[in-house]
Design a protein around this motif. Sequence first.
Motif, PDB file in Angstrom:
ATOM      1  N   SER A  11       0.630   4.175  -3.080  1.00 14.74           N
ATOM      2  CA  SER A  11       0.136   5.355  -2.796  1.00 14.74           C
ATOM      3  C   SER A  11       0.407   6.248  -3.635  1.00 14.74           C
ATOM      4  O   SER A  11       1.450   6.718  -4.160  1.00 14.74           O
ATOM      5  N   GLY A  23       4.064   8.333   1.041  1.00 15.59           N
ATOM      6  CA  GLY A  23       2.620   7.720   1.461  1.00 15.59           C
ATOM      7  C   GLY A  23       3.271   6.684   2.509  1.00 15.59           C
ATOM      8  O   GLY A  23       3.912   5.721   2.246  1.00 15.59           O
ATOM      9  N   SER A  57       0.839  -1.360   0.194  1.00 14.99           N
ATOM     10  CA  SER A  57      -0.027   0.042   0.031  1.00 14.99           C
ATOM     11  C   SER A  57       0.982   1.353   0.105  1.00 14.99           C
ATOM     12  O   SER A  57       0.358   2.035  -0.701  1.00 14.99           O
ATOM     13  N   ALA A  58       1.936   1.199   0.676  1.00 14.33           N
ATOM     14  CA  ALA A  58       2.868   2.407   0.587  1.00 14.33           C
ATOM     15  C   ALA A  58       3.459   2.639  -0.778  1.00 14.33           C
ATOM     16  O   ALA A  58       3.728   3.828  -1.336  1.00 14.33           O
TER      17      ALA A  58
END
Length: 149
Positions: A51, A56, A47-48
């Motif tokens: 982002s 993020g 997810s980072a």
Amino acid sequence: MSKIYSLWIVGRNGGLLYNRDFVQMPPVDFNDKLRLASSWFGMCGISAQLSPVPGGGGIQLLQADGFDLHSFHTLTGVTFMMVTEPSTTESTEILRTTTFTCRVYDLFCDYVQKNPFHETDQVIKSELFDTNLVAAATSLNRRWTAMQN
């Protein structure tokens, strides 16, 4: 009444370094805890990277019907995961910075990182860390209870 259910610390390679339940929880096999920790670590990393916001930090909160899962990612790659009662709004702030003298990250730095016999990504077996963490969690649970009364 808000409660901290448990705290998990995941190393920079996705291995479970520490886990502690602060309330009676259904039993979970240790191998399942390892799988859950590494899965969460992987999802946070993905997810980072996905982002759209530069820098993020990935997933910081997962809300479910029966619990909230808060995570705090340190600059050293260690991830703190805290399972709380749903809608415990201060949880992420407790992991990062708060006015309490017994903060989770401070305890980790004081009793684990400053220990000359502890190596990075080694399972945490510090009695002082454990004792002070339990005291901090008990204090926070009492504070949240008092705030709601």
